[in-house]
Motif scaffolding. Structure first.
Motif, PDB file in Angstrom:
ATOM      1  N   ASN A 148      87.956  45.387 -82.754  1.00 39.74           N
ATOM      2  CA  ASN A 148      86.310  45.746 -82.559  1.00 39.74           C
ATOM      3  C   ASN A 148      86.466  47.196 -83.241  1.00 39.74           C
ATOM      4  OD1 ASN A 148      88.243  47.114 -80.815  1.00 39.74           O
ATOM      5  ND2 ASN A 148      86.580  47.724 -79.429  1.00 39.74           N
ATOM      6  N   VAL A 149      84.968  47.460 -83.492  1.00 42.12           N
ATOM      7  CA  VAL A 149      84.518  48.793 -84.116  1.00 42.12           C
ATOM      8  C   VAL A 149      83.385  49.179 -83.229  1.00 42.12           C
ATOM      9  CG1 VAL A 149      83.538  49.974 -86.141  1.00 42.12           C
ATOM     10  CG2 VAL A 149      85.219  47.951 -86.511  1.00 42.12           C
ATOM     11  N   VAL A 150      83.572  50.421 -82.763  1.00 42.90           N
ATOM     12  CA  VAL A 150      82.432  50.915 -81.908  1.00 42.90           C
ATOM     13  C   VAL A 150      81.749  52.382 -82.767  1.00 42.90           C
ATOM     14  CG1 VAL A 150      81.751  51.798 -79.716  1.00 42.90           C
ATOM     15  CG2 VAL A 150      83.733  49.964 -80.022  1.00 42.90           C
ATOM     16  N   ILE A 151      80.655  52.609 -82.806  1.00 46.97           N
ATOM     17  CA  ILE A 151      80.060  53.549 -83.391  1.00 46.97           C
ATOM     18  C   ILE A 151      79.139  54.292 -82.220  1.00 46.97           C
ATOM     19  CG2 ILE A 151      78.227  54.376 -84.905  1.00 46.97           C
ATOM     20  CD1 ILE A 151      79.015  52.071 -86.737  1.00 46.97           C
ATOM     21  N   PHE A 152      79.911  55.634 -81.898  1.00 45.89           N
ATOM     22  CA  PHE A 152      79.219  56.365 -80.992  1.00 45.89           C
ATOM     23  C   PHE A 152      78.125  57.184 -81.505  1.00 45.89           C
ATOM     24  CE2 PHE A 152      83.377  55.193 -79.086  1.00 45.89           C
ATOM     25  CZ  PHE A 152      82.976  54.524 -77.997  1.00 45.89           C
ATOM     26  N   ASP A 153      77.212  57.801 -80.736  1.00 50.48           N
ATOM     27  CA  ASP A 153      76.381  58.948 -81.091  1.00 50.48           C
ATOM     28  C   ASP A 153      76.702  60.094 -80.724  1.00 50.48           C
ATOM     29  OD1 ASP A 153      74.098  60.116 -82.175  1.00 50.48           O
ATOM     30  OD2 ASP A 153      72.574  59.424 -80.678  1.00 50.48           O
ATOM     31  N   GLY A 154      78.050  60.682 -81.358  1.00 52.48           N
ATOM     32  CA  GLY A 154      78.457  62.050 -80.610  1.00 52.48           C
ATOM     33  C   GLY A 154      79.951  61.976 -81.231  1.00 52.48           C
ATOM     34  N   PRO A 155      80.646  63.050 -80.836  1.00 52.39           N
ATOM     35  CA  PRO A 155      81.835  63.282 -81.047  1.00 52.39           C
ATOM     36  C   PRO A 155      82.930  62.499 -80.125  1.00 52.39           C
ATOM     37  CG  PRO A 155      81.328  65.113 -79.629  1.00 52.39           C
ATOM     38  CD  PRO A 155      79.912  64.027 -79.884  1.00 52.39           C
ATOM     39  N   ASP A 156      82.657  61.888 -79.185  1.00 52.73           N
ATOM     40  CA  ASP A 156      83.875  61.158 -78.329  1.00 52.73           C
ATOM     41  C   ASP A 156      83.214  60.101 -77.710  1.00 52.73           C
ATOM     42  OD1 ASP A 156      82.093  62.080 -76.323  1.00 52.73           O
ATOM     43  OD2 ASP A 156      83.468  63.683 -75.568  1.00 52.73           O
ATOM     44  N   ALA A 157      84.017  59.370 -76.892  1.00 49.17           N
ATOM     45  CA  ALA A 157      83.785  57.948 -76.438  1.00 49.17           C
ATOM     46  C   ALA A 157      82.792  57.962 -75.323  1.00 49.17           C
ATOM     47  CB  ALA A 157      85.166  57.090 -76.008  1.00 49.17           C
ATOM     48  N   GLU A 158      82.635  59.199 -74.989  1.00 51.13           N
ATOM     49  CA  GLU A 158      81.544  59.532 -73.806  1.00 51.13           C
ATOM     50  C   GLU A 158      80.252  59.537 -74.167  1.00 51.13           C
ATOM     51  OE1 GLU A 158      82.638  59.415 -70.463  1.00 51.13           O
ATOM     52  OE2 GLU A 158      84.613  59.262 -71.471  1.00 51.13           O
ATOM     53  N   SER A 159      80.119  59.442 -75.392  1.00 46.13           N
ATOM     54  CA  SER A 159      78.625  59.447 -76.029  1.00 46.13           C
ATOM     55  C   SER A 159      78.026  58.043 -76.043  1.00 46.13           C
ATOM     56  CB  SER A 159      78.849  60.130 -77.660  1.00 46.13           C
ATOM     57  OG  SER A 159      79.335  61.193 -77.678  1.00 46.13           O
ATOM     58  N   THR A 161      76.556  54.548 -77.062  1.00 42.70           N
ATOM     59  CA  THR A 161      77.176  53.666 -78.117  1.00 42.70           C
ATOM     60  C   THR A 161      76.049  53.386 -78.919  1.00 42.70           C
ATOM     61  OG1 THR A 161      78.823  52.914 -76.657  1.00 42.70           O
ATOM     62  CG2 THR A 161      78.082  51.435 -78.417  1.00 42.70           C
ATOM     63  N   LEU A 162      76.142  53.422 -80.277  1.00 43.31           N
ATOM     64  CA  LEU A 162      75.034  52.851 -81.365  1.00 43.31           C
ATOM     65  C   LEU A 162      75.184  51.401 -81.858  1.00 43.31           C
ATOM     66  CD1 LEU A 162      74.560  56.176 -83.497  1.00 43.31           C
ATOM     67  CD2 LEU A 162      73.172  55.006 -81.760  1.00 43.31           C
ATOM     68  N   PHE A 163      76.609  51.127 -82.063  1.00 40.83           N
ATOM     69  CA  PHE A 163      76.993  49.852 -82.288  1.00 40.83           C
ATOM     70  C   PHE A 163      78.424  49.517 -81.719  1.00 40.83           C
ATOM     71  CE2 PHE A 163      79.716  47.287 -85.384  1.00 40.83           C
ATOM     72  CZ  PHE A 163      78.726  46.058 -85.429  1.00 40.83           C
ATOM     73  N   SER A 164      78.244  48.352 -81.185  1.00 34.99           N
ATOM     74  CA  SER A 164      79.643  47.616 -80.961  1.00 34.99           C
ATOM     75  C   SER A 164      80.039  46.492 -81.391  1.00 34.99           C
ATOM     76  CB  SER A 164      79.804  47.667 -79.361  1.00 34.99           C
ATOM     77  OG  SER A 164      80.883  47.276 -78.926  1.00 34.99           O
ATOM     78  N   GLY A 165      81.135  46.069 -82.234  1.00 38.08           N
ATOM     79  CA  GLY A 165      81.188  44.630 -82.628  1.00 38.08           C
ATOM     80  C   GLY A 165      82.451  44.607 -83.424  1.00 38.08           C
TER      81      GLY A 165
END
Length: 165
Positions: A148-159, A161-165
């Motif tokens: 999987n690839v996850v794109i966050f709108d910020g510096p860490d996983a707490e930000s 999620t912009l994209f998950s796929g």
């Protein structure tokens, strides 16, 4: 002789709708492929033109005093033709969404080597500028496992999620 006629009278009411649904499904799948291949604005215009044409044909058929089987067949053929012509014109006139265009902005390469599912892979995080377009090129050398690839709108996983796929 009467047994064959009874069998035909039982199958025909089932086969006609199933055949019609199969034809409709093929046209819709083909038309959706065309709409997905062109830009969003062009797809909207093509879909609206096709819808207006289909509504026009349906209104013409509804205005008939007597609707026969040949009229319905003509309506389906006209609707299919409208979808095909609109899709063909869109492919010719509208720019393609994929292929032929330059890659936007930064290209980020990400590779999952064989065994990455069990051992993990590095890097597990990438930074890209927030104001610049980027493309992720993902090379999965571990084909037995989907990664999987996850794109966050910020510096860490707490930000967020912009994209998950």
């Amino acid at each position: 002789m009467s047994d064959g006629k009874n069998r035909q009278s039982l199958l025909l009411p089932i086969l006609i709708p199933v055949g019609a649904l199969a034809i409709i499904a093929l046209v819709l799948i083909g038309f959706s492929r065309v709409l997905l291949a062109i830009s969003h604005n062009a797809a909207t215009v093509v879909a609206l033109v096709a819808a207006a044409g289909i509504v026009g044909v349906a209104a013409w058929v509804a205005s008939r005093k007597r609707v026969t089987g040949s009229t319905l067949f003509s309506m389906v053929a006209a609707m299919t033709g409208i979808a095909m012509v609109a899709g063909g014109l869109a492919v010719v006139a509208a720019p393609l969404q994929h292929g032929g265009e330059e890659e936007p902005g930064v290209v980020v390469a990400l590779a999952a080597p064989e065994g990455a599912a069990a051992e993990g892979f590095s890097p597990d995080a990438l930074d890209v500028p927030s104001d610049e377009a980027f493309t992720i090129e993902f090379d999965n050398a571990d084909p037995a496992v989907q990664h999987n690839v996850v794109i966050f709108d910020g510096p860490d996983a707490e930000s967020p999620t912009l994209f998950s796929g």
